[in-house]
Structures are given as structure tokens and as C-alpha cells.
Design a protein around this motif. Structure first.
Motif, PDB file in Angstrom:
ATOM      1  N   ILE A 192      -0.611   2.141 -11.798  1.00  0.00           N
ATOM      2  CA  ILE A 192      -1.420   1.204 -11.011  1.00  0.00           C
ATOM      3  C   ILE A 192      -1.430  -0.191 -11.631  1.00  0.00           C
ATOM      4  N   GLU A 193      -1.037  -0.291 -12.912  1.00  0.00           N
ATOM      5  CA  GLU A 193      -0.954  -1.588 -13.567  1.00  0.00           C
ATOM      6  C   GLU A 193       0.419  -2.221 -13.424  1.00  0.00           C
ATOM      7  N   ASN A 194       1.365  -1.495 -12.857  1.00  0.00           N
ATOM      8  CA  ASN A 194       2.727  -1.992 -12.705  1.00  0.00           C
ATOM      9  C   ASN A 194       2.743  -3.148 -11.701  1.00  0.00           C
ATOM     10  N   GLU A 195       3.279  -4.279 -12.118  1.00  0.00           N
ATOM     11  CA  GLU A 195       3.292  -5.466 -11.256  1.00  0.00           C
ATOM     12  C   GLU A 195       4.092  -5.228  -9.978  1.00  0.00           C
ATOM     13  N   ARG A 196       5.142  -4.420 -10.050  1.00  0.00           N
ATOM     14  CA  ARG A 196       5.941  -4.137  -8.848  1.00  0.00           C
ATOM     15  C   ARG A 196       5.124  -3.338  -7.833  1.00  0.00           C
ATOM     16  N   TRP A 197       4.295  -2.434  -8.316  1.00  0.00           N
ATOM     17  CA  TRP A 197       3.453  -1.647  -7.403  1.00  0.00           C
ATOM     18  C   TRP A 197       2.376  -2.523  -6.782  1.00  0.00           C
ATOM     19  N   LYS A 198       1.760  -3.378  -7.612  1.00  0.00           N
ATOM     20  CA  LYS A 198       0.715  -4.257  -7.090  1.00  0.00           C
ATOM     21  C   LYS A 198       1.278  -5.273  -6.092  1.00  0.00           C
ATOM     22  N   ALA A 199       2.566  -5.604  -6.252  1.00  0.00           N
ATOM     23  CA  ALA A 199       3.193  -6.569  -5.347  1.00  0.00           C
ATOM     24  C   ALA A 199       3.405  -5.998  -3.947  1.00  0.00           C
ATOM     25  N   LEU A 200       3.268  -4.675  -3.781  1.00  0.00           N
ATOM     26  CA  LEU A 200       3.430  -4.063  -2.467  1.00  0.00           C
ATOM     27  C   LEU A 200       2.200  -4.243  -1.577  1.00  0.00           C
ATOM     28  N   TRP A 201       1.069  -4.618  -2.169  1.00  0.00           N
ATOM     29  CA  TRP A 201      -0.193  -4.650  -1.439  1.00  0.00           C
ATOM     30  C   TRP A 201      -0.432  -5.882  -0.581  1.00  0.00           C
ATOM     31  N   PRO A 213     -11.316   2.170   7.508  1.00  0.00           N
ATOM     32  CA  PRO A 213     -10.211   2.137   6.543  1.00  0.00           C
ATOM     33  C   PRO A 213      -9.003   2.878   7.095  1.00  0.00           C
ATOM     34  N   GLN A 214      -7.802   2.311   6.927  1.00  0.00           N
ATOM     35  CA  GLN A 214      -6.627   2.940   7.514  1.00  0.00           C
ATOM     36  C   GLN A 214      -5.425   2.954   6.570  1.00  0.00           C
ATOM     37  N   ILE A 215      -5.625   2.571   5.325  1.00  0.00           N
ATOM     38  CA  ILE A 215      -4.481   2.477   4.424  1.00  0.00           C
ATOM     39  C   ILE A 215      -4.302   3.773   3.647  1.00  0.00           C
ATOM     40  N   ASP A 216      -3.057   4.175   3.443  1.00  0.00           N
ATOM     41  CA  ASP A 216      -2.724   5.389   2.690  1.00  0.00           C
ATOM     42  C   ASP A 216      -1.678   5.060   1.637  1.00  0.00           C
ATOM     43  N   VAL A 217      -1.744   5.776   0.524  1.00  0.00           N
ATOM     44  CA  VAL A 217      -0.706   5.684  -0.501  1.00  0.00           C
ATOM     45  C   VAL A 217       0.146   6.937  -0.385  1.00  0.00           C
ATOM     46  N   ILE A 218       1.450   6.770  -0.204  1.00  0.00           N
ATOM     47  CA  ILE A 218       2.356   7.900  -0.024  1.00  0.00           C
ATOM     48  C   ILE A 218       3.399   7.910  -1.130  1.00  0.00           C
ATOM     49  N   LYS A 219       4.098   9.009  -1.244  1.00  0.00           N
ATOM     50  CA  LYS A 219       5.205   9.104  -2.182  1.00  0.00           C
ATOM     51  C   LYS A 219       6.442   8.512  -1.512  1.00  0.00           C
ATOM     52  N   GLY A 220       7.124   7.648  -2.220  1.00  0.00           N
ATOM     53  CA  GLY A 220       8.288   7.013  -1.633  1.00  0.00           C
ATOM     54  C   GLY A 220       7.960   5.639  -1.093  1.00  0.00           C
ATOM     55  N   ARG A 221       8.772   5.158  -0.182  1.00  0.00           N
ATOM     56  CA  ARG A 221       8.624   3.803   0.343  1.00  0.00           C
ATOM     57  C   ARG A 221       8.600   3.823   1.870  1.00  0.00           C
ATOM     58  N   VAL A 222       7.778   2.966   2.459  1.00  0.00           N
ATOM     59  CA  VAL A 222       7.719   2.837   3.914  1.00  0.00           C
ATOM     60  C   VAL A 222       8.813   1.872   4.364  1.00  0.00           C
ATOM     61  N   GLU A 223       9.570   2.265   5.358  1.00  0.00           N
ATOM     62  CA  GLU A 223      10.608   1.389   5.891  1.00  0.00           C
ATOM     63  C   GLU A 223       9.973   0.188   6.578  1.00  0.00           C
ATOM     64  N   ALA A 224      10.562  -0.990   6.352  1.00  0.00           N
ATOM     65  CA  ALA A 224       9.963  -2.227   6.845  1.00  0.00           C
ATOM     66  C   ALA A 224       9.834  -2.272   8.368  1.00  0.00           C
ATOM     67  N   GLY A 225      10.717  -1.605   9.098  1.00  0.00           N
ATOM     68  CA  GLY A 225      10.691  -1.707  10.550  1.00  0.00           C
ATOM     69  C   GLY A 225       9.812  -0.694  11.237  1.00  0.00           C
ATOM     70  N   THR A 226       9.129   0.175  10.486  1.00  0.00           N
ATOM     71  CA  THR A 226       8.308   1.221  11.106  1.00  0.00           C
ATOM     72  C   THR A 226       6.913   0.687  11.431  1.00  0.00           C
ATOM     73  N   PRO A 227       6.234   1.316  12.416  1.00  0.00           N
ATOM     74  CA  PRO A 227       4.876   0.862  12.771  1.00  0.00           C
ATOM     75  C   PRO A 227       3.883   0.939  11.615  1.00  0.00           C
ATOM     76  N   ASP A 228       4.143   1.829  10.625  1.00  0.00           N
ATOM     77  CA  ASP A 228       3.204   2.002   9.521  1.00  0.00           C
ATOM     78  C   ASP A 228       3.469   1.030   8.353  1.00  0.00           C
ATOM     79  N   ALA A 229       4.421   0.139   8.515  1.00  0.00           N
ATOM     80  CA  ALA A 229       4.803  -0.743   7.400  1.00  0.00           C
ATOM     81  C   ALA A 229       3.651  -1.618   6.924  1.00  0.00           C
ATOM     82  N   GLU A 230       2.782  -2.012   7.846  1.00  0.00           N
ATOM     83  CA  GLU A 230       1.668  -2.888   7.443  1.00  0.00           C
ATOM     84  C   GLU A 230       0.480  -2.118   6.923  1.00  0.00           C
TER      85      GLU A 230
END
Length: 230
Positions: A192-201, A213-230
Motif C-alpha cells: 500500500i506504500e508502493n508509489e506505483r500502486w498509489k498512482a492507480l487511484w 461506495p462503489q470502488i473495489d480492489v481486485i487482483k490484477g489490472r482493470v483494462e482501460a476500455g472496460t466500464p469498470d476502469a474508473e
């Protein structure tokens, strides 16, 4: 020749007396040091908190000292805000003017008189109780609030994590997040202290239009073009 009443540190009684005197002397030194350093400790604690508010708000720069923090905080207002109390939400969101000047939200969360129990089905953070009011930091530009910095905390695997999340003026979009205290495993929860992880927020929409509240933390990465990207 020493008299029969001379103090002999090599006896059992003498050893005990020496140990007691040393303990008392050390205790006095430690106590005096703690009292003398109390103002500095309090100032450093406040500086650390302010630093993390600035980090979440995206207004911190490496090399900032106490004077820089004071300058940045000139445009930030701290407001103590009521949370719902024992099922009564008429006070929620209003300034908590009825609380003592030395109110500490962390201590309050453990005080039955200043906290409320969280029903198990709603206690996603596993904290059991929460304080009746919490500080909110209002970042202002041109006299208008541009950011809201909110304290967040909850249980990790090994510890309680404490941090801040900054929301844009719409109270939905994340500007930044930081955690300043935790005991999680380096390389695992400690990421959680990793700057790359914090840069995703920044830019994530954490709150729905309905205020949920509607935000979730998942394993892996969300594709930029998907509805859940934001």
C-alpha cells in the motif's frame, strides 16, 4: 578499618540497595526526558499528520520542511464533522461543536461514550466501533473548496491501517491516497506504500451518483476500455 555499620555493596542487601537506587535514578532521568520532549513529540506528530494530508492532496514535494508544510496548510481548514450517532443521522455531516477541544478520534473510537458499535453486517473494516466525529480537511483555492481529505482506517491482515483519501470537489472522484501507519508484511500488504500502486487511484470514481461506495480492489489490472476502469 571500616565500621561494622559501613555500607557493603557486595552483600545481598547491598546489591538490592544499589539496584533500587539505580532503577530510581534511571526512572527519574527517563521521566524528565519524556516530559521535556513532550512538546517536540507533539509537534512532530502534528507535522507527520499534515505531511500525509498534503501527500493525499497531491501537494507534497520532496524536501519540504516545517515552514513549507505551514505555508501549504495556510489554505487548508480542519473541520470536525459529526458521524451518525446511535442510529440518529440528523447530525451527520454537521460541525461537531459539542465535543471537547482535546477530542482525539482514535481514542474516541475506544471510548463507549464517544463511539458507536458497528453492526457486524456493516463492519467491512472489522473495527467493531467508530468515533462519533472525525476531522475533515478542506483544501481551498480562491476561497472555494477544491478537495476534501478524509481519514480512513481499517483492519489489514496483521494490523490496523491508517491513512487519508482525497476527493475532488464533487465528493466522488479520488485525487490521491496514502497510508501512514500499519504493520503489514513488506512486499505483501505493505505494498500500500508502493508509489506505483498509489498512482492507480487518482481519477477513480469511489462514490456512485447515489452516494454509495462503489470502488473495489481486485487482483490484477482493470483494462482501460472496460466500464469498470474508473
Amino acid at each position: 578499618m571500616p565500621s561494622e555499620r559501613s555500607f557493603n555493596p557486595n552483600t545481598t542487601v547491598g546489591t538490592v540497595i544499589v539496584a533500587v537506587v539505580l532503577c530510581l535514578a534511571c526512572s527519574l532521568v527517563v521521566s524528565a526526558t519524556a516530559v521535556g520532549l513532550r512538546p517536540r513529540i507533539a509537534a512532530n506528530k502534528q507535522l507527520k499528520l499534515q505531511r500525509n494530508v498534503l501527500i493525499a492532496a497531491g501537494r507534497w514535494q520532496d524536501g519540504y520542511g516545517a515552514e513549507d508544510v505551514e505555508r501549504e496548510f495556510a489554505s487548508i481548514e480542519k473541520v470536525l464533522v459529526n458521524l451518525p450517532r446511535r442510529g440518529e443521522d440528523f447530525k451527520a455531516g454537521t460541525p461537531a461543536n459539542d465535543l471537547p477541544a482535546d477530542y482525539d478520534p482514535r481514542k474516541a473510537s475506544k471510548d463507549p461514550a464517544l463511539s458507536v458499535e458497528i453492526p457486524a453486517e456493516l463492519d467491512l473494516a472489522k473495527i467493531k466501533r467508530r468515533e462519533v466525529a472525525t476531522p475533515v480537511y478542506l483544501v481551498k483555492e480562491g476561497g472555494k473548496v477544491s478537495l476534501y481529505v478524509l481519514p480512513v482506517y481499517g483492519k489489514g491482515l496483521w494490523s490496523t491501517l491508517y491513512g487519508f483519501v482525497a476527493l475532488e470537489a464533487d465528493l466522488r472522484t479520488v485525487r490521491g491516497i496514502t497510508f501512514y501507519e500499519h504493520g503489514e508484511t513488506p512486499g505483501l500488504g505493505g505494498e500500500i506504500e508502493n508509489e506505483r500502486w498509489k498512482a492507480l487511484w487518482p481519477g477513480k470514481v469511489a462514490i456512485s451518483e447515489a452516494g454509495e461506495p462503489q470502488i473495489d480492489v481486485i487482483k490484477g489490472r482493470v483494462e482501460a476500455g472496460t466500464p469498470d476502469a474508473e
